[in-house]
Design a protein around this motif. Structure first.
Motif, PDB file in Angstrom:
ATOM      1  N   ALA A  89       0.832  -1.202   0.000  1.00 48.80           N
ATOM      2  CA  ALA A  89       0.000   0.000   0.000  1.00 48.80           C
ATOM      3  C   ALA A  89       0.866   1.252   0.000  1.00 48.80           C
ATOM      4  N   GLU A  90       2.020   1.156   0.669  1.00 45.85           N
ATOM      5  CA  GLU A  90       2.933   2.295   0.733  1.00 45.85           C
ATOM      6  C   GLU A  90       3.474   2.632  -0.658  1.00 45.85           C
ATOM      7  N   PHE A  91       3.877   1.589  -1.400  1.00 45.77           N
ATOM      8  CA  PHE A  91       4.396   1.822  -2.746  1.00 45.77           C
ATOM      9  C   PHE A  91       3.283   2.327  -3.671  1.00 45.77           C
ATOM     10  N   ARG A  92       2.064   1.835  -3.456  1.00 43.86           N
ATOM     11  CA  ARG A  92       0.943   2.259  -4.298  1.00 43.86           C
ATOM     12  C   ARG A  92       0.761   3.773  -4.244  1.00 43.86           C
ATOM     13  N   GLU A  93       0.980   4.364  -3.071  1.00 44.63           N
ATOM     14  CA  GLU A  93       0.837   5.818  -2.950  1.00 44.63           C
ATOM     15  C   GLU A  93       1.897   6.550  -3.762  1.00 44.63           C
ATOM     16  N   LEU A  94       3.112   5.992  -3.799  1.00 35.17           N
ATOM     17  CA  LEU A  94       4.169   6.596  -4.611  1.00 35.17           C
ATOM     18  C   LEU A  94       3.843   6.448  -6.096  1.00 35.17           C
ATOM     19  N   LEU A  95       3.323   5.285  -6.458  1.00 38.13           N
ATOM     20  CA  LEU A  95       2.938   5.030  -7.841  1.00 38.13           C
ATOM     21  C   LEU A  95       1.832   5.995  -8.279  1.00 38.13           C
ATOM     22  N   LYS A  96       0.881   6.251  -7.405  1.00 35.85           N
ATOM     23  CA  LYS A  96      -0.220   7.151  -7.741  1.00 35.85           C
ATOM     24  C   LYS A  96       0.290   8.569  -8.015  1.00 35.85           C
ATOM     25  N   LYS A  97       1.352   8.986  -7.310  1.00 33.64           N
ATOM     26  CA  LYS A  97       1.885  10.326  -7.515  1.00 33.64           C
ATOM     27  C   LYS A  97       2.465  10.485  -8.921  1.00 33.64           C
ATOM     28  N   VAL A  98       3.272   9.496  -9.366  1.00 35.81           N
ATOM     29  CA  VAL A  98       3.933   9.650 -10.663  1.00 35.81           C
ATOM     30  C   VAL A  98       3.042   9.220 -11.822  1.00 35.81           C
ATOM     31  N   GLY A  99       1.992   8.440 -11.548  1.00 45.33           N
ATOM     32  CA  GLY A  99       1.196   7.861 -12.628  1.00 45.33           C
ATOM     33  C   GLY A  99      -0.208   8.390 -12.747  1.00 45.33           C
ATOM     34  N   SER A 100      -0.461   9.582 -12.192  1.00 46.45           N
ATOM     35  CA  SER A 100      -1.833  10.092 -12.190  1.00 46.45           C
ATOM     36  C   SER A 100      -2.233  10.825 -13.463  1.00 46.45           C
ATOM     37  N   GLY A 101      -1.327  10.965 -14.398  1.00 40.91           N
ATOM     38  CA  GLY A 101      -1.691  11.609 -15.648  1.00 40.91           C
ATOM     39  C   GLY A 101      -0.921  12.885 -15.886  1.00 40.91           C
ATOM     40  N   ALA A 102      -1.047  13.401 -17.122  1.00 40.59           N
ATOM     41  CA  ALA A 102      -0.238  14.540 -17.545  1.00 40.59           C
ATOM     42  C   ALA A 102      -0.485  15.790 -16.692  1.00 40.59           C
ATOM     43  N   HIS A 103      -1.700  15.979 -16.211  1.00 38.61           N
ATOM     44  CA  HIS A 103      -2.034  17.221 -15.510  1.00 38.61           C
ATOM     45  C   HIS A 103      -2.090  17.079 -13.995  1.00 38.61           C
ATOM     46  N   THR A 104      -2.153  15.875 -13.510  1.00 37.65           N
ATOM     47  CA  THR A 104      -2.330  15.690 -12.065  1.00 37.65           C
ATOM     48  C   THR A 104      -1.177  14.968 -11.380  1.00 37.65           C
ATOM     49  N   HIS A 105      -0.198  14.489 -12.155  1.00 34.74           N
ATOM     50  CA  HIS A 105       0.916  13.778 -11.500  1.00 34.74           C
ATOM     51  C   HIS A 105       1.739  14.750 -10.662  1.00 34.74           C
ATOM     52  N   LYS A 106       2.483  14.194  -9.730  1.00 35.70           N
ATOM     53  CA  LYS A 106       3.370  14.983  -8.872  1.00 35.70           C
ATOM     54  C   LYS A 106       4.750  14.349  -8.877  1.00 35.70           C
ATOM     55  N   ASN A 107       5.762  15.181  -8.789  1.00 38.31           N
ATOM     56  CA  ASN A 107       7.128  14.681  -8.681  1.00 38.31           C
ATOM     57  C   ASN A 107       7.385  14.184  -7.263  1.00 38.31           C
ATOM     58  N   LEU A 108       8.246  13.191  -7.147  1.00 38.20           N
ATOM     59  CA  LEU A 108       8.612  12.662  -5.839  1.00 38.20           C
ATOM     60  C   LEU A 108       9.682  13.532  -5.198  1.00 38.20           C
ATOM     61  N   THR A 109       9.680  13.563  -3.893  1.00 37.87           N
ATOM     62  CA  THR A 109      10.796  14.169  -3.179  1.00 37.87           C
ATOM     63  C   THR A 109      11.988  13.220  -3.241  1.00 37.87           C
ATOM     64  N   ARG A 110      13.141  13.693  -2.810  1.00 43.52           N
ATOM     65  CA  ARG A 110      14.331  12.829  -2.780  1.00 43.52           C
ATOM     66  C   ARG A 110      14.086  11.630  -1.877  1.00 43.52           C
ATOM     67  N   GLU A 111      13.466  11.863  -0.742  1.00 47.12           N
ATOM     68  CA  GLU A 111      13.218  10.775   0.203  1.00 47.12           C
ATOM     69  C   GLU A 111      12.225   9.763  -0.384  1.00 47.12           C
ATOM     70  N   GLU A 112      11.195  10.256  -1.085  1.00 46.09           N
ATOM     71  CA  GLU A 112      10.216   9.355  -1.689  1.00 46.09           C
ATOM     72  C   GLU A 112      10.835   8.548  -2.824  1.00 46.09           C
ATOM     73  N   ALA A 113      11.692   9.185  -3.618  1.00 48.57           N
ATOM     74  CA  ALA A 113      12.357   8.459  -4.703  1.00 48.57           C
ATOM     75  C   ALA A 113      13.295   7.388  -4.142  1.00 48.57           C
ATOM     76  N   HIS A 114      13.966   7.720  -3.061  1.00 49.31           N
ATOM     77  CA  HIS A 114      14.824   6.744  -2.376  1.00 49.31           C
ATOM     78  C   HIS A 114      13.992   5.563  -1.900  1.00 49.31           C
ATOM     79  N   GLN A 115      12.850   5.865  -1.318  1.00 48.93           N
ATOM     80  CA  GLN A 115      11.950   4.814  -0.822  1.00 48.93           C
ATOM     81  C   GLN A 115      11.437   3.950  -1.979  1.00 48.93           C
TER      82      GLN A 115
END
Length: 350
Positions: A3-29
């Motif tokens: 479930a934790e990874f799913r939240e990170l996936l949702k940030k980068v995969g939400s689409g062209a207008h709604t996606h969000k970049n990961l922080t350094r800590e999130e990318a590390h995770q």
């Protein structure tokens, strides 16, 4: 499912207008969870393709490099060396159109007491090109069975070593299958170019194809405090300089406010050929490499002269590019490259 990874996936995969970049800590995770298998195969595949479509940021690359540094093998600082260790970051999926020069460049640097570390894996999607490990095997240097201790010893004894992904970083090697399954190179392919598996002072050499990649790499290196680098718009995204056209190179420069500058290398200034050598078939390529090692003229000679001369200059051995080129021209008339290769074989077999 994580479930934790799913939240990170949702940030980068939400689409062209709604996606969000990961922080350094999130990318590390995220990278850690993919490497260790905490994320499921479906989640990993989805993340890699979504991240490719979104395009990674320098901050994200820095965080993922943190994970590679935490989990991957690394060699220790070499005592009593005159130059920083040169790390040659080569695309892992190999070369398919032009003849690779970097193994000869590595021998040239090692001959002049500049330590060199290369790394890579087997033949890899999506290019399925000629990987470094096969070139060295054809030269009689089998680097696939090195323990990390033996790799360290090889570096200290010969100024050359190699980290083989299946042996030294099996966690990262497990992610190779996703390239085959998604049919595209994920952002991990950029990550591999700038992985620095060494604890001491190093000089990172990496190739790139597209200018946005170069900017992304610079940002990641700055975030991680990497000050010495050479980024080359080389042959097929490699650090091999081109004969067929001017090579654009980004190098660190602490005298400039931005911390870097661009160089342009023109082969015609040194009376070198203006044609890069095609990789028509592997057997012909290996024959030309062996000619060089025997001190004979080869169709690879001009490319070797340009690349060897540039790297001797850039790594601090030669006072100018012209001086570096002259040094390599003289070197190719000797058996020193062959002698260095035999030295590497002897240490491997000892």
């Amino acid at each position: 499912m994580s479930a934790e990874f799913r939240e990170l996936l949702k940030k980068v995969g939400s689409g062209a207008h709604t996606h969000k970049n990961l922080t350094r800590e999130e990318a590390h995770q995220a990278a850690t969870m993919m490497l260790t298998g905490e994320a499921t195969p479906a989640q990993i595949g989805a993340f890699l393709i979504a991240h490719r479509i979104k395009r990674p940021t320098g901050i994200e690359l820095a965080g993922m490099l943190d994970a590679y540094s935490d989990l991957g093998a690394k060699l220790n600082t070499i005592p009593h060396i005159s130059y920083p260790l040169t790390i040659l970051g080569i695309p892992y999926d190999g070369r398919s159109r032009t003849a690779p020069i970097s193994p000869i460049t590595a021998l040239i640097l090692a001959c002049h007491n500049i330590p060199v570390l290369m790394h890579g894996g087997k033949t890899m999607p999506t290019k399925y090109g000629l990987p470094l490990i096969e070139i060295w095997q054809n030269l009689g240097v089998n680097l696939t069975q090195l323990s990390i201790e033996k790799a360290q010893n090889l570096l200290e004894e010969t100024n050359f070593s190699f980290l083989y992904l299946p042996e030294h970083f099996p966690l990262a090697n497990k992610l190779v299958q996703y390239r085959e399954e998604i049919g595209k190179r994920p952002p991990l392919a950029t990550l591999e170019l700038i992985w620095q598996p060494y604890t001491g002072n190093s000089h990172l050499i990496a190739g790139f194809v597209h200018p946005p990649t170069e900017k992304m790499i610079r940002e990641a290196l700055k975030i991680r405090g990497i000050e010495q680098f050479t980024l080359i718009k080389g042959l097929e995204g490699s650090p091999d300089l081109k004969l067929g056209q001017t090579t654009i190179i980004c190098v660190n420069n602490t005298q400039r406010e931005e911390g870097y500058e661009y160089l342009k290398i023109h082969p015609e200034e040194f009376n070198l050929s203006r044609e890069d050598v095609d990789l028509k078939d592997y057997e012909s390529y290996y024959q030309e490499v062996n000619k060089l090692l025997q001190g004979q003229q080869s169709i690879l000679s001009d490319s070797v002269i340009l690349n060897g001369g540039f790297y001797l200059w850039r790594c601090g051995f030669s006072s100018s590019l012209k001086d570096g080129i002259d040094t390599v021209i003289n070197l190719l008339d000797t058996d020193k490259l062959f002698t260095k290769l035999e030295e590497i074989k002897a240490v491997l077999n000892s």
